[in-house]
Scaffold this motif. Structure first.
Motif, short mmCIF file in Angstrom:
data_model
loop_
_atom_site.label_atom_id
_atom_site.label_comp_id
_atom_site.label_asym_id
_atom_site.label_seq_id
_atom_site.Cartn_x
_atom_site.Cartn_y
_atom_site.Cartn_z
N TRP A 254 0.82 -1.21 0.00
CA TRP A 254 0.00 0.00 0.00
C TRP A 254 0.86 1.26 0.00
CZ3 TRP A 254 0.00 -3.40 4.21
CH2 TRP A 254 0.52 -2.92 5.42
N ASP A 255 0.26 2.31 -0.57
CA ASP A 255 0.88 3.64 -0.65
C ASP A 255 0.50 4.41 0.61
OD1 ASP A 255 1.68 6.24 -1.21
OD2 ASP A 255 1.01 6.17 -3.30
N ASN A 256 1.46 4.58 1.52
CA ASN A 256 1.20 5.28 2.78
C ASN A 256 0.95 6.77 2.59
OD1 ASN A 256 1.22 3.65 5.26
ND2 ASN A 256 3.23 2.99 4.57
N ARG A 257 1.27 7.28 1.42
CA ARG A 257 1.08 8.71 1.15
C ARG A 257 -0.36 9.03 0.80
NH1 ARG A 257 5.60 8.42 -3.40
NH2 ARG A 257 4.12 6.74 -3.91
N ALA A 258 -1.10 8.04 0.30
CA ALA A 258 -2.44 8.29 -0.21
C ALA A 258 -3.51 7.41 0.42
CB ALA A 258 -2.46 8.10 -1.72
N SER A 259 -3.13 6.61 1.43
CA SER A 259 -4.10 5.72 2.05
C SER A 259 -3.84 5.60 3.54
CB SER A 259 -4.03 4.32 1.41
OG SER A 259 -2.82 3.67 1.76
N GLN A 260 -4.84 5.13 4.25
CA GLN A 260 -4.69 4.69 5.62
C GLN A 260 -5.20 3.25 5.71
OE1 GLN A 260 -6.06 7.30 8.77
NE2 GLN A 260 -5.47 9.14 7.63
N HIS A 261 -4.83 2.57 6.79
CA HIS A 261 -5.28 1.19 6.94
C HIS A 261 -5.63 0.90 8.39
CE1 HIS A 261 -0.90 1.26 7.44
NE2 HIS A 261 -1.01 0.21 8.23
N TYR A 262 -6.37 -0.19 8.57
CA TYR A 262 -6.91 -0.59 9.87
C TYR A 262 -6.94 -2.11 9.89
CZ TYR A 262 -10.53 -0.87 13.62
OH TYR A 262 -11.25 -1.12 14.77
N ALA A 263 -6.17 -2.72 10.80
CA ALA A 263 -6.14 -4.17 10.92
C ALA A 263 -7.18 -4.61 11.95
CB ALA A 263 -4.75 -4.64 11.33
N ALA A 264 -8.21 -5.28 11.49
CA ALA A 264 -9.29 -5.69 12.39
C ALA A 264 -8.78 -6.71 13.40
CB ALA A 264 -10.45 -6.26 11.59
N SER A 265 -8.89 -6.37 14.68
CA SER A 265 -8.41 -7.27 15.75
C SER A 265 -9.58 -8.05 16.33
CB SER A 265 -7.69 -6.45 16.83
OG SER A 265 -6.54 -5.83 16.31
N ASP A 266 -10.21 -8.86 15.48
CA ASP A 266 -11.42 -9.58 15.86
C ASP A 266 -11.18 -11.08 15.98
OD1 ASP A 266 -10.91 -10.08 13.20
OD2 ASP A 266 -12.91 -9.54 12.47
N TYR A 267 -9.91 -11.51 16.03
CA TYR A 267 -9.60 -12.94 15.93
C TYR A 267 -9.01 -13.52 17.21
CZ TYR A 267 -5.18 -10.62 14.99
OH TYR A 267 -4.08 -9.81 15.07
N PHE A 268 -8.81 -12.72 18.25
CA PHE A 268 -8.25 -13.20 19.51
C PHE A 268 -9.07 -14.37 20.04
CE2 PHE A 268 -7.92 -13.13 24.15
CZ PHE A 268 -6.55 -13.06 24.35
N PRO A 269 -8.45 -15.48 20.48
CA PRO A 269 -7.02 -15.71 20.72
C PRO A 269 -6.30 -16.46 19.59
CG PRO A 269 -8.27 -17.42 21.80
CD PRO A 269 -9.28 -16.55 21.07
N ALA A 270 -6.85 -16.45 18.40
CA ALA A 270 -6.20 -17.15 17.29
C ALA A 270 -4.88 -16.46 16.91
CB ALA A 270 -7.15 -17.18 16.08
#
Length: 285
Positions: A254-270
């Motif tokens: 991904w291009d950090n200059r033109a985007s943002q990102h979000y890692a969904a932390s919905d998998y705990f405790p996997a």
């Protein structure tokens, strides 16, 4: 969308867009092999067009991961995050039953640097049975969608960026104040424009994020906080987003200059085990 959209004049390169403006899956490319100059140029253009590119079934070595990233610039060493033993440029990002995911905040990587990154290349080594997707937001669209009066308020404004949450984590791990002060001196707070002009496309994009932006310069604290909340919220608008479901050996660039990102932390405790290589960028203007 299972149709050929653009070959970029390379017969083996097919882009399958995920949304109208952000996210495209690249088919027909083996990243274990060296890339010729025309393929690198096509991928760079595709990155500019789609902000994030996805690759499936890339069973590559660490050296091949680094070589692929090196096609796009010099590679950074993250001063705070854990790296893969023997490979300082490779971030080792692992979460399991002892470590819940913490990347579930909209952000662009390392904006606390004087020269934040051009882009990040993340590879999935082990993924949870379900969950753990990453969402990406088009920050051109986020800027374009602002009301004119908001654009006027932020035109020419600067915001302060800092590695504040890394500092907190260091204290929790027992770092001394002298050690933390050494990092403060090496990575002092920096000012970047609230609205950045992309150095390659010339387009304006929103360049503040909830993870690292502290306040808007020369603005009342209450007004700064209120305005930043509004600007941060733009990344969460679904029309500006794509969402990627990981598989083992998937790669996102991904291009950090033109985007943002979000890692969904919905998998705990996997378990979710990833490796990231980051390309150094330039100072925003």
């Amino acid at each position: 969308m299972n149709q050929l959209v653009r070959s970029l004049e390379i017969e083996s390169l097919t882009l399958l867009p995920m949304t109208p403006t952000i996210g495209a899956e690249v088919e027909g490319l083996d990243l274990s092999r060296p890339l010729d100059a025309s393929t690198v140029a096509a991928l760079r253009q595709a990155l500019l067009d789609w902000k994030v590119l996805f690759f499936r079934d890339q069973d590559i070595t660490t050296e091949q991961h680094l070589a692929f990233a090196g096609n796009f610039g010099a590679l950074e060493v993250h001063p705070f995050a854990p790296h893969k033993p023997g490979y300082p440029e490779v971030l080792a990002i692992t979460h399991d039953d002892k470590s819940k995911g913490r990347e579930n905040t909209w952000h662009s990587d390392v904006t606390w640097r004087v020269e934040p990154s051009l882009g990040s290349i993340l590879r999935a080594l082990e993924i949870p049975p379900v969950g753990g997707d990453t969402l990406f937001a088009d920050m051109y669209a986020a800027y374009d969608g602002l009301k004119d009066e908001v654009k006027e308020r932020i035109e020419g404004r600067q915001a302060v960026h800092d590695f504040a949450h890394f500092r907190i984590a260091m204290r929790k791990r027992g770092a001394t104040e002298a050690e933390i002060e050494a990092f403060n001196e090496q990575y002092p707070m920096v000012e970047h424009p609230v609205v950045r002009t992309h150095p390659e496309t010339g387009r304006k994009c929103l360049y503040v994020n909830a993870a690292f932006t502290q306040h808007i310069v020369d603005m009342d604290e209450h007004d700064s906080r209120s305005l930043l909340r509004h600007l941060y919220a733009q990344a969460a608008i679904p029309e500006y987003q794509c969402r990627f479901r990981w598989e083992k050996n998937s790669i996102a660039f991904w291009d950090n200059r033109a985007s943002q990102h979000y890692a969904a932390s919905d998998y705990f405790p996997a378990v979710r085990r990833m490796e990231r290589v980051t390309v150094i960028g330039d100072r925003p203007y």
